[in-house]
Each structure stands twice: as structure tokens, then as C-alpha cells.
Design a protein around this motif. Structure first.
Motif, PDB file in Angstrom:
ATOM      1  N   GLY A  74       0.818  -1.215   0.000  1.00 37.04           N
ATOM      2  CA  GLY A  74       0.000   0.000   0.000  1.00 37.04           C
ATOM      3  C   GLY A  74       0.847   1.258   0.000  1.00 37.04           C
ATOM      4  O   GLY A  74       0.573   2.208  -0.738  1.00 37.04           O
ATOM      5  N   ALA A  75       1.894   1.266   0.817  1.00 34.55           N
ATOM      6  CA  ALA A  75       2.782   2.429   0.869  1.00 34.55           C
ATOM      7  C   ALA A  75       3.533   2.597  -0.451  1.00 34.55           C
ATOM      8  O   ALA A  75       3.739   3.719  -0.923  1.00 34.55           O
ATOM      9  N   ALA A  76       3.926   1.484  -1.046  1.00 36.06           N
ATOM     10  CA  ALA A  76       4.703   1.518  -2.292  1.00 36.06           C
ATOM     11  C   ALA A  76       3.883   1.963  -3.492  1.00 36.06           C
ATOM     12  O   ALA A  76       4.451   2.366  -4.513  1.00 36.06           O
ATOM     13  N   THR A  77       2.563   1.922  -3.384  1.00 36.62           N
ATOM     14  CA  THR A  77       1.705   2.243  -4.540  1.00 36.62           C
ATOM     15  C   THR A  77       0.665   3.321  -4.244  1.00 36.62           C
ATOM     16  O   THR A  77      -0.152   3.626  -5.116  1.00 36.62           O
ATOM     17  N   HIS A  78       0.669   3.894  -3.049  1.00 36.75           N
ATOM     18  CA  HIS A  78      -0.442   4.763  -2.651  1.00 36.75           C
ATOM     19  C   HIS A  78      -0.683   5.924  -3.625  1.00 36.75           C
ATOM     20  O   HIS A  78      -1.821   6.320  -3.840  1.00 36.75           O
ATOM     21  N   ASP A  79       0.360   6.472  -4.218  1.00 40.86           N
ATOM     22  CA  ASP A  79       0.207   7.610  -5.126  1.00 40.86           C
ATOM     23  C   ASP A  79       0.397   7.242  -6.597  1.00 40.86           C
ATOM     24  O   ASP A  79       0.621   8.124  -7.433  1.00 40.86           O
ATOM     25  N   ILE A  80       0.285   5.974  -6.936  1.00 37.74           N
ATOM     26  CA  ILE A  80       0.581   5.552  -8.308  1.00 37.74           C
ATOM     27  C   ILE A  80      -0.366   6.199  -9.323  1.00 37.74           C
ATOM     28  O   ILE A  80      -0.024   6.345 -10.497  1.00 37.74           O
ATOM     29  N   GLY A  81      -1.521   6.658  -8.870  1.00 39.39           N
ATOM     30  CA  GLY A  81      -2.443   7.362  -9.762  1.00 39.39           C
ATOM     31  C   GLY A  81      -1.894   8.683 -10.268  1.00 39.39           C
ATOM     32  O   GLY A  81      -2.422   9.261 -11.224  1.00 39.39           O
ATOM     33  N   LYS A  82      -0.799   9.156  -9.666  1.00 42.73           N
ATOM     34  CA  LYS A  82      -0.172  10.389 -10.157  1.00 42.73           C
ATOM     35  C   LYS A  82       0.584  10.150 -11.460  1.00 42.73           C
ATOM     36  O   LYS A  82       1.028  11.111 -12.084  1.00 42.73           O
ATOM     37  N   THR A  83       0.698   8.899 -11.881  1.00 40.95           N
ATOM     38  CA  THR A  83       1.216   8.645 -13.228  1.00 40.95           C
ATOM     39  C   THR A  83       0.167   9.056 -14.260  1.00 40.95           C
ATOM     40  O   THR A  83       0.498   9.355 -15.408  1.00 40.95           O
ATOM     41  N   VAL A  84      -1.096   9.075 -13.851  1.00 47.77           N
ATOM     42  CA  VAL A  84      -2.205   9.492 -14.718  1.00 47.77           C
ATOM     43  C   VAL A  84      -2.472  10.986 -14.545  1.00 47.77           C
ATOM     44  O   VAL A  84      -2.709  11.696 -15.520  1.00 47.77           O
ATOM     45  N   HIS A  85      -2.434  11.450 -13.312  1.00 51.22           N
ATOM     46  CA  HIS A  85      -2.714  12.855 -12.986  1.00 51.22           C
ATOM     47  C   HIS A  85      -1.416  13.513 -12.514  1.00 51.22           C
ATOM     48  O   HIS A  85      -1.239  13.816 -11.335  1.00 51.22           O
ATOM     49  N   GLU A  86      -0.513  13.759 -13.460  1.00 50.32           N
ATOM     50  CA  GLU A  86       0.824  14.265 -13.128  1.00 50.32           C
ATOM     51  C   GLU A  86       0.796  15.644 -12.490  1.00 50.32           C
ATOM     52  O   GLU A  86       1.706  15.980 -11.722  1.00 50.32           O
ATOM     53  N   ALA A  87      -0.220  16.452 -12.751  1.00 48.78           N
ATOM     54  CA  ALA A  87      -0.292  17.782 -12.141  1.00 48.78           C
ATOM     55  C   ALA A  87      -0.358  17.682 -10.622  1.00 48.78           C
ATOM     56  O   ALA A  87       0.057  18.597  -9.913  1.00 48.78           O
ATOM     57  N   GLU A  88      -0.852  16.558 -10.118  1.00 50.38           N
ATOM     58  CA  GLU A  88      -0.969  16.374  -8.673  1.00 50.38           C
ATOM     59  C   GLU A  88       0.362  16.004  -8.020  1.00 50.38           C
ATOM     60  O   GLU A  88       0.438  15.895  -6.800  1.00 50.38           O
ATOM     61  N   LEU A  89       1.411  15.846  -8.835  1.00 49.81           N
ATOM     62  CA  LEU A  89       2.750  15.646  -8.266  1.00 49.81           C
ATOM     63  C   LEU A  89       3.263  16.922  -7.613  1.00 49.81           C
ATOM     64  O   LEU A  89       4.010  16.866  -6.638  1.00 49.81           O
ATOM     65  N   SER A  90       2.880  18.060  -8.156  1.00 51.39           N
ATOM     66  CA  SER A  90       3.393  19.323  -7.625  1.00 51.39           C
ATOM     67  C   SER A  90       2.282  20.256  -7.181  1.00 51.39           C
ATOM     68  O   SER A  90       2.544  21.394  -6.796  1.00 51.39           O
ATOM     69  N   GLY A  91       1.045  19.794  -7.215  1.00 54.39           N
ATOM     70  CA  GLY A  91      -0.080  20.615  -6.786  1.00 54.39           C
ATOM     71  C   GLY A  91      -1.137  19.765  -6.111  1.00 54.39           C
ATOM     72  O   GLY A  91      -1.032  18.536  -6.076  1.00 54.39           O
ATOM     73  N   PRO A  92      -2.153  20.413  -5.556  1.00 46.89           N
ATOM     74  CA  PRO A  92      -3.187  19.662  -4.845  1.00 46.89           C
ATOM     75  C   PRO A  92      -4.078  18.877  -5.792  1.00 46.89           C
ATOM     76  O   PRO A  92      -4.089  19.112  -6.996  1.00 46.89           O
ATOM     77  N   GLY A  93      -4.819  17.951  -5.223  1.00 51.41           N
ATOM     78  CA  GLY A  93      -5.783  17.180  -6.002  1.00 51.41           C
ATOM     79  C   GLY A  93      -5.941  15.777  -5.475  1.00 51.41           C
ATOM     80  O   GLY A  93      -5.031  15.221  -4.859  1.00 51.41           O
ATOM     81  N   SER A  94      -7.101  15.213  -5.708  1.00 53.85           N
ATOM     82  CA  SER A  94      -7.380  13.857  -5.238  1.00 53.85           C
ATOM     83  C   SER A  94      -7.799  12.923  -6.363  1.00 53.85           C
ATOM     84  O   SER A  94      -8.151  11.768  -6.121  1.00 53.85           O
ATOM     85  N   ALA A  95      -7.750  13.395  -7.615  1.00 51.75           N
ATOM     86  CA  ALA A  95      -8.151  12.541  -8.739  1.00 51.75           C
ATOM     87  C   ALA A  95      -7.251  11.315  -8.843  1.00 51.75           C
ATOM     88  O   ALA A  95      -7.672  10.267  -9.337  1.00 51.75           O
ATOM     89  N   HIS A  96      -6.017  11.427  -8.355  1.00 50.54           N
ATOM     90  CA  HIS A  96      -5.082  10.298  -8.445  1.00 50.54           C
ATOM     91  C   HIS A  96      -5.505   9.107  -7.592  1.00 50.54           C
ATOM     92  O   HIS A  96      -5.069   7.991  -7.843  1.00 50.54           O
TER      93      HIS A  96
END
Length: 198
Positions: A74-96
Motif C-alpha cells: 500500500g505504501a509503495a503504490t499509494h500515489d501511483i495514480g499520479k502517473t495518470v494525474h501528473e499535475a498532482e505531483l506538484s499541486g493539490p488534487g485527489s483525482a489520483h
């Protein structure tokens, strides 16, 4: 000899402090997705902290049922959706969150593991598991962010399993989270040393 690209470095660099590698299946998926290097570095940092937290929890509270491997995945993949929603790597958002759960399911991971991508920011749900609380805690304390409501929920689980007071468990958890937090600056520097895009 060609030097490793930023993603390969983020996945393989020992780190400072030294960080454990991600599970092989996660590393393979990140490479296949050509994940942003900074995301891979972040996942390594949170996974490493989750490793410490899960180990401490198992030792401190042996009567508490805990799926350690699920916490680590879970820890290793928790933000993997940021590969789809790259803007959330440097800004807010929960779409990932939901995107990450769907991505893991689409790549054949079971729902009981894919769920962490969708639940790591929603620890207030009535049915939240201990594993989810640990992943959420790791996702905060890796950078020394303390969230009282989240920690209170984990303290309650520990107190119930150990048959001790919440105050005793708060002190024990506060001690371990404080020690983990001492390395936050170095983890943040490790993450920041990798580009958002490869």
C-alpha cells in the motif's frame, strides 16, 4: 556504458538515509508506466517509513492482527495514480486516488491491495483498517507531518489490542514517529533530487 535514467536512479539509488527498494512487482510496474522519477522517489520514501512503522507495530503490539505485506504494498503504490494525474505531483488534487486504484486493478493486482491507492487520504471512514491507518501515517510522517486525528485512531487500535491506556500508547507512538521524523529533511532532499518528469 550508459548511465541510468532518472527513473532507474530513483528506484535504485541507495538514498540518504538508505532506503529499502520497492517490492519487485511495483518496481516493474513503475518502469512499465515510465513513472515520473520524483514519484518513484516519493514512493520509496513512504514505503521505507511504512517498513519501520509496520515492524514497530508488530513488535510493540503482537496481539494486533496486521498484514505487514499489505502495508508495504500500500505504501509503495499509494500515489501511483499520479502517473495518470501528473499535475498532482506538484499541486493539490485527489483525482489520483481512484485513478490509482483502477490502474492497479487493470494491471492485475487484487482489490485488497489496490484499495490503498484509493484510501490513503481517507482514514476517517468507519471501516478503516489498521493497515490503511499505517499507510496513511507513513504518508504523513515521512516528511514529519503530524496529523492528530489520524494518530488518535491508530492509538485507539494499539490501546485496545494491548489492553493499555490511550495515553500510554500515545507516548509510545509519539516516540517512534518523532524518531522517524528526524530524517524528514534528508528524505525530502532525496525526493527533490529527482525531476518531476523523466
Amino acid at each position: 556504458m550508459t548511465p541510468p535514467n532518472p527513473l532507474e536512479r530513483a528506484l535504485g539509488d541507495p538514498g540518504d538515509p538508505p532506503m529499502r527498494p520497492l517490492p519487485p512487482a511495483v518496481t516493474a510496474l513503475l518502469l512499465r508506466l515510465q513513472a515520473p522519477p520524483r514519484l518513484a522517489a516519493h514512493l520509496r520514501a513512504v514505503h521505507d517509513v511504512a517498513h519501520e512503522l509496520a515492524g514497530w507495530t508488530r513488535e510493540h503490539c503482537p496481539g494486533l492482527p496486521l498484514d505487514r505485506e499489505a502495508v508495504l504494498f500500500g505504501a509503495a503504490t499509494h500515489d501511483i495514480g499520479k502517473t495518470v494525474h501528473e499535475a498532482e505531483l506538484s499541486g493539490p488534487g485527489s483525482a489520483h486516488e481512484e485513478a490509482g486504484r483502477e490502474l492497479l486493478l487493470a494491471h492485475g493486482f487484487p482489490a485488497e491491495l489496490a484499495r490503498f491507492a484509493g484510501t490513503h487520504a481517507s482514514w476517517a471512514r468507519p471501516a478503516v483498517t489498521t493497515e490503511e491507518l499505517l499507510v496513511s501515517t507513513a504518508d504523513k510522517v515521512w516528511k514529519n507531518k503530524r496529523v492528530p486525528d489520524l494518530e488518535d485512531r491508530l492509538v485507539a487500535r494499539l490501546a485496545e489490542a494491548n489492553g493499555t491506556s490511550r495515553w500510554e500508547e500515545f507516548l509510545a507512538l509519539d516516540d517512534v514517529l518523532g524518531r522517524i521524523g528526524e530524517q524528514a529533511g534528508r528524505r525530502l532532499a532525496f525526493q527533490a533530487s529527482f525531476p518531476v518528469r523523466g
